[in-house]
Design an enzyme around this catalytic site. Structure first.
Site, PDB file in Angstrom:
ATOM      1  N   TYR A  54      54.917  57.476  55.300  1.00 26.45           N
ATOM      2  CA  TYR A  54      54.287  57.336  53.980  1.00 26.45           C
ATOM      3  C   TYR A  54      55.010  56.303  53.120  1.00 26.45           C
ATOM      4  CZ  TYR A  54      57.946  59.818  51.438  1.00 26.45           C
ATOM      5  OH  TYR A  54      59.139  60.170  50.869  1.00 26.45           O
ATOM      6  N   ILE A  63      58.959  51.071  51.291  1.00 25.08           N
ATOM      7  CA  ILE A  63      60.037  51.386  50.351  1.00 25.08           C
ATOM      8  C   ILE A  63      60.794  52.584  50.906  1.00 25.08           C
ATOM      9  CG2 ILE A  63      60.675  52.023  48.007  1.00 25.08           C
ATOM     10  CD1 ILE A  63      58.041  50.819  47.049  1.00 25.08           C
ATOM     11  N   ALA A  64      61.918  52.290  51.545  1.00 25.43           N
ATOM     12  CA  ALA A  64      62.759  53.341  52.110  1.00 25.43           C
ATOM     13  C   ALA A  64      63.553  54.009  50.987  1.00 25.43           C
ATOM     14  CB  ALA A  64      63.705  52.738  53.148  1.00 25.43           C
ATOM     15  N   HIS A  65      63.792  55.300  51.134  1.00 26.42           N
ATOM     16  CA  HIS A  65      64.564  56.028  50.125  1.00 26.42           C
ATOM     17  C   HIS A  65      64.931  57.400  50.644  1.00 26.42           C
ATOM     18  CE1 HIS A  65      61.122  58.641  49.190  1.00 26.42           C
ATOM     19  NE2 HIS A  65      60.419  57.560  49.478  1.00 26.42           N
ATOM     20  N   GLY A  66      65.980  57.942  50.092  1.00 29.80           N
ATOM     21  CA  GLY A  66      66.343  59.337  50.299  1.00 29.80           C
ATOM     22  C   GLY A  66      66.233  60.029  48.954  1.00 29.80           C
TER      23      GLY A  66
END
Length: 144
Positions: A54, A63-66
């Protein structure tokens, strides 16, 4: 995005063989600038492994994120463009641009996402990012 994306957190025409490689390269820019702990890269990869791709928000852009956590030292964004696109196995593949977002709080996370989304809502901006090879020009275009 002006305060979060800096010269040292942008890299253009990067080599990456897989989506994981692309997230690692993008995340490592934040590690080098002491914005996140190395573990944050694994956090961002786990998000995709757990919830699917997603993070590929539009054709060609992820858009990579944690989650905001102790692995984030300071709000920041990195941006890489890829020499050869990678696949996240979704309908918006292939991906040419990978941003990594690190936020210290949920509200900062949402605010930064809004800023990114505003810039990327114009398809001309996405095309520009995919094609431009001058880091200074990319920063200037984003930080208008």
């Amino acid at each position: 995005m002006k305060k979060l994306l800096t010269y040292n957190t942008v890299e253009l025409q990067v080599d990456a063989n897989t989506w994981k490689d692309a997230i690692e390269v993008s995340g490592n820019l934040l590690v080098k600038e002491n914005k996140v702990e190395k573990a944050y890269i694994n956090d961002a990869i786990e998000v995709v492994e757990k919830f699917g791709p997603y993070i590929v928000i539009t054709n060609g852009v992820a858009i990579a994120h944690g989650r905001p956590s102790e692995n984030v030292k300071e709000d920041a964004i990195s941006l890489i463009t890829l020499k050869k696109p990678v696949n996240f196995n979704c309908d918006k593949d292939p991906v040419y641009v990978v941003l990594t977002l690190a936020a210290t709080s949920k509200s900062n996370h949402i605010e930064a996402l809004g800023s990114i989304a505003e810039f990327l809502s114009d398809e001309k901006n996405i095309k520009y990012l995919m094609e431009e090879k001058d880091k200074e020009k990319v920063l200037k275009a984003i930080n208008v």
